[in-house]
Design a protein around this motif. Sequence first.
Motif, mmCIF file in Angstrom:
data_model
loop_
_atom_site.group_PDB
_atom_site.id
_atom_site.type_symbol
_atom_site.label_atom_id
_atom_site.label_comp_id
_atom_site.label_asym_id
_atom_site.label_seq_id
_atom_site.Cartn_x
_atom_site.Cartn_y
_atom_site.Cartn_z
ATOM 1 N N LEU A 80 0.813 -1.217 0.000
ATOM 2 C CA LEU A 80 0.000 0.000 0.000
ATOM 3 C C LEU A 80 0.849 1.271 0.000
ATOM 4 C CD1 LEU A 80 -2.829 -1.067 2.496
ATOM 5 C CD2 LEU A 80 -2.830 -1.186 -0.004
ATOM 6 N N ALA A 305 -3.969 1.425 -4.116
ATOM 7 C CA ALA A 305 -4.320 2.652 -3.396
ATOM 8 C C ALA A 305 -5.033 2.370 -2.088
ATOM 9 C CB ALA A 305 -5.178 3.557 -4.280
ATOM 10 N N ASP A 306 -5.714 1.235 -1.995
ATOM 11 C CA ASP A 306 -6.402 0.903 -0.750
ATOM 12 C C ASP A 306 -6.524 -0.607 -0.612
ATOM 13 O OD1 ASP A 306 -8.903 0.016 -2.103
ATOM 14 O OD2 ASP A 306 -9.133 2.144 -2.551
ATOM 15 N N ALA A 307 -6.852 -1.029 0.599
ATOM 16 C CA ALA A 307 -6.928 -2.455 0.901
ATOM 17 C C ALA A 307 -8.072 -3.139 0.148
ATOM 18 C CB ALA A 307 -7.091 -2.663 2.400
ATOM 19 N N GLN A 308 -9.138 -2.399 -0.131
ATOM 20 C CA GLN A 308 -10.273 -3.001 -0.834
ATOM 21 C C GLN A 308 -9.869 -3.444 -2.243
ATOM 22 O OE1 GLN A 308 -13.746 -0.521 -1.063
ATOM 23 N NE2 GLN A 308 -14.980 -2.047 -2.112
ATOM 24 N N HIS A 325 -2.711 -7.491 4.566
ATOM 25 C CA HIS A 325 -3.852 -6.697 4.085
ATOM 26 C C HIS A 325 -4.997 -7.542 3.525
ATOM 27 C CE1 HIS A 325 -1.225 -3.331 4.722
ATOM 28 N NE2 HIS A 325 -0.431 -3.663 3.742
ATOM 29 N N GLU A 495 -5.191 7.701 7.073
ATOM 30 C CA GLU A 495 -4.046 7.083 6.416
ATOM 31 C C GLU A 495 -2.997 6.780 7.475
ATOM 32 O OE1 GLU A 495 -0.136 6.915 4.784
ATOM 33 O OE2 GLU A 495 -0.867 8.717 5.786
#
Length: 643
Positions: A80, A305-308, A325, A495
């Motif tokens: 990330l 950009a994100d964990a999703q 993650h 963040e």
Amino acid sequence: MSRHPTRRDTLVGLAAGAGLLAAGEALAQGGAYKEAPSLAEQVKAGKLPPVAQRLPEKPLVVPVADKVGEYGGTWRRAFLGPADSNNYVRVVYDGLFRFSPDGAKIEPKIALGAEPSADYKVWTLNLRKGAKWSDGAPFTADDILFWYNDVLLNKELTPTLPGWIRNADGSPAKVEKVDDHAVRFTYAAPATLFLTAVANQDGADRTFAMFLPAHYLKKFHPTHTPKADVDKAAQAAGFKAWTELFANRNAPPENPERPTMAAWAPASRASDPVFTLRRNPYYIGVDSAGNQLPYLDEVRFTFFADAQALNLAAIAGQFDMQERHVNMTNYPVLKDQEKTGKYRIVTWPTFGGADAVIALNQTYKADPEMGKLMANVVFRRALSLAINRDQIKESVFLGLGEARQGVPAPWHPYFPGAEWAQKFTEFKRDEANKMLDGIGLDKKDAQGLRLLPNGKPATIEISVVPAFGAWPDVALLVSKDWEAVGVKTIVQIRERALHFKMNENNELMAEIWNEDTSAFPYTGNAKVDPRNAPILTMGPLWRRWYASDGKEGAEPPPEMKRIVEIVDKARTVGPEEQVKLSQELYRIWADQLFEIGTVGLTPMVQGVVVANTKFRNVPTTLGNDWPLRSPGNARTEQFYFAK
């Protein structure tokens, strides 16, 4: 869910170490080493020395989980961004010693071994003759002495000595060069947990490892290079001080020029969209057949950009092995997709503690009345009793684990007992209301929110980093439970880098994280010791108080002072007394609720492993904990692709 063997708090891990060293000697005498085809080509072209000259006299012999592997391939992984540098740390586990896969032993890695004196006050570290950095430069005792003299004892680089190297009077342990391949550490009192600490001195959390490439870093240090030149270089690179330049040049994820001892060395930066590690041709490890490790050519971290987004890619089978993650709430869909044959799912439950804990800042100053309230143990106990952990367990943890405080697992010798693990974990809303009434929060506004003496609603903001689990979901459920007893609760997603900066500046009211150091309260960056950093948001100003000998910060309560006393004493006594002290420590920890546990003993935190079906030697059971650097303790250099 599998359980791990009891973690013996071993002093040296002698059984494992002796076996590894004996195998290394046998191989060295035979001399029949083999190497990756790409390296053989470089040797043929005259770009590299032969493999026998690149390996130490006694290489590290690495046991394989299933079978001797094959060379080649790129390990596709995800991260990330720059703040996720510990992702790199966990993969390479670049330490002098490291924990075994089950976490029960400490094994030599870069070092050849260690010899304690009879009273454990003196430790001699023996290094591998002929070991080399990734650029081919010799690795010697001078690399440890450079760390000690020029980094650890330099007040600008190390304002506060870490606990593991400090004597009771605050002075540093003495470190001396015996010869080019031996270093002696001398303490004023027995240092029975010395190797447990050394196994974590690998540069994690952007710290300085206890062995540094002196030949490279000296040019950024004013003791070895004219300060005017170093300052000029710092300014040209955009840094305010030479210390910032030095720290940057020392960090492998930020500087691929920095030599390492790991199986793979960075070939790009963590700030790049793809962070690539490449095979270290001088890595000190071989398998039992004499094949120089690692088997894999590269490790490639792709930025998400994100964990999703990362989890969607994991479900789609885009990674060869990923646990960091991976959200446990996706376990059902991952298991369903397992039948496609792209990957298999392995679970590594955590080693103890709790997988989501809430820490309230007891030194909070921005709102003095809330700070005073959060420092009141009755308030913390009431909030703990107000939490419906069964609901959290079912909706967030898929029914796995158990309601518990952040104490070691039941099979661990430091376990204080079930009554302490479950203390204040029952859902008792009526009792919580009575306790809140009893501490002067009996007045409410029209919305039913409890009022502080100044007439403002009692309000807590929980800062959440959506990093290693469905912590935002936990926070939302906790907020509803707390509002049901009249405490307004705001959930703020942040963040990671900003969250940690606010923690350091004493700006957070509360946070959710996991308690992942309960099996190791005396080494590494244990969360029970308020002198460590980064640490849970339970009292950032306590660290300043200890660092300044009481001149700054905030004085801790007696219970926290006792924990610090226990930490210092436990580092000097034998295993039996360590157990007694540890159990006392965790009784205090649970009673005072320095962190409020929710649910633990699940694979939520980096324990759901998505592995390509062709990606082999990944153990099905593993001690999973931050001090173990999981999956680094799985000996990642022996991972390989089956052809």
